[in-house]
Enzyme design. Structure first.
Site, PDB file in Angstrom:
ATOM      1  N   GLU A 185      -5.562 -12.127  -6.706  1.00  0.00           N
ATOM      2  CA  GLU A 185      -5.062 -11.540  -5.462  1.00  0.00           C
ATOM      3  C   GLU A 185      -5.186 -12.521  -4.309  1.00  0.00           C
ATOM      4  O   GLU A 185      -6.256 -13.071  -4.048  1.00  0.00           O
ATOM      5  CB  GLU A 185      -5.867 -10.268  -5.158  1.00  0.00           C
ATOM      6  CG  GLU A 185      -5.378  -9.472  -3.988  1.00  0.00           C
ATOM      7  CD  GLU A 185      -6.083  -8.126  -3.870  1.00  0.00           C
ATOM      8  OE1 GLU A 185      -5.475  -7.188  -3.328  1.00  0.00           O
ATOM      9  OE2 GLU A 185      -7.247  -8.012  -4.319  1.00  0.00           O
ATOM     10  N   HIS A 229     -10.310  -8.348  -7.904  1.00  0.00           N
ATOM     11  CA  HIS A 229     -10.062  -7.878  -6.552  1.00  0.00           C
ATOM     12  C   HIS A 229     -10.622  -8.824  -5.496  1.00  0.00           C
ATOM     13  O   HIS A 229     -11.786  -9.224  -5.563  1.00  0.00           O
ATOM     14  CB  HIS A 229     -10.709  -6.491  -6.366  1.00  0.00           C
ATOM     15  CG  HIS A 229     -10.753  -6.020  -4.953  1.00  0.00           C
ATOM     16  ND1 HIS A 229     -11.911  -6.003  -4.200  1.00  0.00           N
ATOM     17  CD2 HIS A 229      -9.770  -5.564  -4.139  1.00  0.00           C
ATOM     18  CE1 HIS A 229     -11.652  -5.542  -2.994  1.00  0.00           C
ATOM     19  NE2 HIS A 229     -10.365  -5.275  -2.914  1.00  0.00           N
ATOM     20  N   LYS A 254       0.835  -1.195   0.000  1.00  0.00           N
ATOM     21  CA  LYS A 254       0.000   0.000   0.000  1.00  0.00           C
ATOM     22  C   LYS A 254       0.876   1.253   0.000  1.00  0.00           C
ATOM     23  O   LYS A 254       1.926   1.302   0.657  1.00  0.00           O
ATOM     24  CB  LYS A 254      -0.913   0.016   1.229  1.00  0.00           C
ATOM     25  CG  LYS A 254      -1.881  -1.168   1.288  1.00  0.00           C
ATOM     26  CD  LYS A 254      -2.937  -1.090   0.200  1.00  0.00           C
ATOM     27  CE  LYS A 254      -3.965  -2.196   0.348  1.00  0.00           C
ATOM     28  NZ  LYS A 254      -5.070  -2.056  -0.618  1.00  0.00           N
TER      29      LYS A 254
END
Length: 389
Positions: free
Chosen positions: A339, A319, A188
């Site tokens: 993911e 996602h 992130k």
């Protein structure tokens, strides 16, 4: 069993089975550590401590079963459950194979609240359950029912790279992920201090080496000038993509950024319908599209979007919800990514196999998952429609 005139008018001798029973369960998964990304550091959200799930179990008159799920982070879980509870009766007596028609029927049952967001996210869990049932009845993994292009998919880890974790912990998590067979690492970014982002990114790249695929995710927290500056500053890191650099609905901004950078731009996870994704695709706003089947209405809608994405030669990286998206990515013609999040593992009895940088499609029929006793223990509300055979 009595069936409605509407259902009977749509069914003939080709209808070999009917939905007899549905159970909805509202399940809350607690997270071991409060999770923070850029949205928390900018003050727009609080740290995430739990994830709400809507589980749907379907059984037919002939005893075929399917399970599906959707989710909501922070808020919205009770609303999804409430909407699903209102429309569940619409499925009783219907042919479970008519998934596209049933999706449309459920949308019209709640048409006044729209065709995106909570309404279609509630339908998504039902839709996934019907696809799971269809694949199980065929004795096939869902990917094979859809028509797989591969039996394994490149995978990357996200859950080890959040901003609440000190950089030393991020490095340890990256090492553990790679040692466990995962192929790429995403961290992130979007820290209010952009130098902090670059320091963390430099440390991760030096730690994992130049050959390991590396991605970053700003979670929509940059404005256009910041995204341009950070995108240019990150060009030398050899990133697979920069994710959600701008607001999810800023199509023009994403398009301009994608055109100006060598690093691919990825986005789409927060969009809640195929129509919203179409605007993204039409505007050339992403190199890599990241739909979320539970958010856009389920597998039926995801397949429509995948066809659009393939037509525009886009890469695909769905996602979250790897238990669903592994199958959908395996059926996408252009080599995709999936993911890896280990958060959902307590909800299921099974585990997905990961090795050599890839997540492998299980041989088990359907999605290949069953609801665990732990998930049952975390259930806060249930609702049943119909009569279980």
């Amino acid at each position: 069993m009595t069936h409605s005139a509407n259902s009977a008018g749509r069914q003939g001798e080709a209808t070999l089975d009917r939905i007899a029973w549905i159970r909805l369960s509202s399940v809350t998964l607690p997270l071991a550590t409060p999770i923070s990304d850029a949205k928390v550091l900018t003050g727009r959200q609080k740290p995430m401590t739990e994830v709400a799930f809507l589980f749907v179990e379907v059984e037919t008159e002939q005893g075929h079963q399917g399970v599906g799920f959707g989710y909501s982070k922070r808020a919205g879980g009770p609303a999804q459950f409430a909407h699903a509870k209102e429309i569940a009766d619409e499925l009783i007596g219907e042919d479970p194979s008519d998934i596209g028609r049933l999706w449309t029927k459920l949308v019209w049952a709640g048409a006044s609240v729209g065709r995106s967001g909570v309404a279609t996210q509630a339908i998504a869990a039902v839709d996934v359950a019907l696809w799971d049932l269809k694949a199980k009845r065929a004795g096939l993994p869902l990917a094979k029912l859809l028509g797989a292009h591969r039996d394994s998919v490149r995978c990357y880890n996200t859950s080890g790279g959040f901003l609440h974790a000190p950089v030393e912990e991020v490095l340890e998590n990256a090492s553990a992920s790679l040692a466990g067979g995962i192929g790429g690492i995403k961290i992130k970014v979007g820290h209010p201090d952009s130098k902090q982002d670059l320091r963390r990114l430099t440390a991760v790249r030096e730690h994992i080496g130049d050959d390991v695929p590396l991605m970053v995710d700003a979670n929509q927290q940059w404005d256009r000038p910041t995204a341009q500056r950070m995108g240019r500053a990150m060009e030398d890191f050899g990133l697979v993509w920069i994710e959600e650099p701008l607001d999810a609905y800023d199509t023009q901004g994403h398009a301009a950024l994608a055109a100006s950078l060598d690093t691919p731009v990825a986005t789409g996870e927060m969009l809640a319908s195929v129509a919203e994704h179409y605007e993204l695709i039409r505007g050339n706003a992403a190199d890599i599209i990241q739909p979320d089947a539970p958010r856009i209405g389920g597998i039926t809608q995801f397949l429509k979007l995948a066809a659009l994405a393939e037509h525009h030669n886009l890469q695909l990286a769905p996602h979250f919800a790897m238990e669903i998206h592994l199958h959908l990515a395996a059926a996408y013609p252009i080599e995709p990514w999936v993911e890896h999040f280990d958060w959902l593992e307590p909800l299921f009895d099974e585990r997905l196999t990961i090795s050599d940088g890839r997540m492998h499609v299980p041989a088990r029929p359907g999605l290949g998952v069953t609801i665990s006793e732990q998930a049952r223990a975390w259930t806060r509300a249930t609702h049943e429609a119909g009569v279980r055979p």
